[in-house]
Motif scaffolding. Structure first.
Motif, short mmCIF file in Angstrom:
data_model
loop_
_atom_site.label_atom_id
_atom_site.label_comp_id
_atom_site.label_asym_id
_atom_site.label_seq_id
_atom_site.Cartn_x
_atom_site.Cartn_y
_atom_site.Cartn_z
N LEU A 2 43.43 -15.57 80.75
CA LEU A 2 42.49 -14.44 81.27
C LEU A 2 40.90 -15.01 81.10
N CYS A 3 40.67 -15.55 79.88
CA CYS A 3 39.29 -16.11 79.73
C CYS A 3 38.88 -17.48 79.57
N MET A 8 46.44 -6.78 78.06
CA MET A 8 45.00 -7.43 77.92
C MET A 8 44.32 -7.45 79.43
N ARG A 9 45.05 -7.57 80.32
CA ARG A 9 44.57 -7.72 81.66
C ARG A 9 43.90 -6.47 82.19
N ILE A 10 44.77 -5.40 81.62
CA ILE A 10 44.41 -4.04 81.87
C ILE A 10 43.10 -3.66 81.26
N CYS A 11 42.91 -4.06 79.87
CA CYS A 11 41.67 -3.84 79.30
C CYS A 11 40.36 -4.57 79.81
N LYS A 12 40.74 -5.67 80.26
CA LYS A 12 39.62 -6.56 80.86
C LYS A 12 39.34 -6.12 82.23
N ALA A 13 40.17 -5.45 83.16
CA ALA A 13 39.69 -5.08 84.35
C ALA A 13 39.11 -3.69 84.24
N ALA A 31 41.18 -10.36 67.80
CA ALA A 31 40.70 -11.57 69.15
C ALA A 31 39.41 -10.77 69.46
N ILE A 32 38.57 -11.83 69.70
CA ILE A 32 37.13 -11.53 70.19
C ILE A 32 37.04 -12.14 71.74
N THR A 33 36.79 -11.33 72.82
CA THR A 33 36.81 -11.70 73.99
C THR A 33 35.53 -11.21 74.77
N PRO A 34 35.41 -11.51 75.91
CA PRO A 34 34.17 -11.16 76.58
C PRO A 34 34.36 -9.64 77.02
N PHE A 35 35.60 -8.98 76.89
CA PHE A 35 35.78 -7.65 77.24
C PHE A 35 36.20 -6.47 75.87
N GLY A 36 35.81 -7.54 74.75
CA GLY A 36 35.75 -6.24 73.50
C GLY A 36 36.65 -7.03 72.34
N LEU A 37 36.44 -6.40 71.13
CA LEU A 37 37.48 -7.01 69.92
C LEU A 37 38.55 -6.10 69.90
N PHE A 38 39.66 -6.87 69.55
CA PHE A 38 40.78 -6.32 69.52
C PHE A 38 41.64 -6.55 68.15
N SER A 53 32.35 1.24 63.54
CA SER A 53 31.24 1.89 62.73
C SER A 53 30.07 0.64 62.73
N VAL A 54 30.49 -0.36 62.25
CA VAL A 54 29.74 -1.65 62.13
C VAL A 54 29.39 -2.45 63.16
N MET A 55 30.06 -2.51 64.40
CA MET A 55 29.64 -3.52 65.37
C MET A 55 28.78 -2.63 66.37
N PRO A 56 27.89 -3.26 67.00
CA PRO A 56 27.29 -2.40 68.42
C PRO A 56 27.93 -1.82 69.02
N GLY A 57 27.56 -0.61 69.31
CA GLY A 57 28.25 0.27 70.18
C GLY A 57 28.75 -0.28 71.80
N MET A 58 27.96 -1.24 72.06
CA MET A 58 28.33 -1.74 73.38
C MET A 58 29.58 -2.82 73.25
N TRP A 59 29.88 -2.92 72.30
CA TRP A 59 31.28 -3.76 72.08
C TRP A 59 32.41 -2.90 71.69
N PRO A 60 33.26 -2.79 72.70
CA PRO A 60 34.36 -1.91 72.33
C PRO A 60 35.42 -2.72 71.34
N VAL A 61 36.05 -1.59 70.42
CA VAL A 61 37.04 -2.34 69.63
C VAL A 61 38.14 -1.43 69.63
N GLU A 62 39.26 -2.15 70.08
CA GLU A 62 40.67 -1.47 70.25
C GLU A 62 41.57 -2.03 69.56
#
Length: 229
Positions: free
Chosen positions: A56-57, A181-186, A87-94, A142-151
């Protein structure tokens, strides 16, 4: 050779012997069957995650090899929580919680439990990996910037497990990782968000986490002591 140099050499030898002694004591503790099974499952999931994220990345992701220990509750009896895979990706932290269970997995009596039906037909209630993940995901949010999703996801590693269609969609089999992961990225890209800066996100995690083997061992000993007590 001066007395001072001899003293330094003897001191170093003593230090190394003490370190080796502590290591030997640690190594003599046998792993339980559950620990061995868990380690095997985590290795399978890590390998599949690395394959999927490379697909994916490319090389723009970070998958930590081994556990990550969050300092999520300083000053309490249990100040740390262990993440199986981060995992840290361009589309979020997992955050992934891995289970190497064999059998059919169904919902439990509430959101915190699952029922494992063994090949023999025996039913056993177990804690849901989503329950185990909840506080870790909430802390990182709670500690990461709001624009970085954590799932968070619960991943069943064994090919000898099957999942009820009634389970939450964040409980998946190892072979479902690519699709999830493909769905999360999309979804992330469809919302027009800027890519997460992977390096900056990992450094932000390290500000509230630990990857030192000794610290992780101490955490696990604390958990075992609580379970025994």
């Amino acid at each position: 050779m001066s007395t001072f140099v001899v003293f330094l050499i003897l001191g170093y030898i003593g230090y190394r012997a003490a370190r080796m002694g502590r290591g030997s004591l640690h190594l003599r503790r046998p792993r339980t069957r559950a620990e061995a099974s868990g380690d095997a499952g985590e290795s399978l999931v890590e390998a599949e995650l690395r394959r999927v994220l490379t697909w994916l990345c490319g090389d723009d992701f970070y998958l930590h090899h081994g556990p990550v220990l969050l300092h999520h509750a300083p000053g309490t009896a249990f100040p740390t929580a262990e993440i199986d895979h981060l995992a840290i990706t361009p589309f979020g932290l997992f955050v992934f919680e891995t289970k190497n269970w064999i059998g059919h997995i169904e919902p439990g009596v509430n959101a915190e439990t699952l029922v494992r039906i063994a090949p023999s037909g025996a039913r056993e209630t177990r804690r849901s990996p989503l329950k185990q993940n909840r506080a870790k995901v909430a802390f990182l949010r709670s500690v990461m910037p709001g624009m970085w999703p954590v799932e968070g996801f619960g991943v069943f590693a064994s090919d000898q497990s099957s999942l009820s269609a009634s389970l939450p969609v964040t409980l998946i089999g190892r072979k479902d990782l690519a699709y999830a992961m493909r769905i999360c990225k999309a979804e992330y890209e469809a919302q027009g968000h800027k890519p997460v800066n992977v390096s900056a996100a990992w450094h932000a995690v390290l500000a509230v986490a630990d990857i030192d083997a000794g610290t992780i061992d101490a955490h696990r000993a604390r958990v075992r002591s609580n379970e025994i007590g």
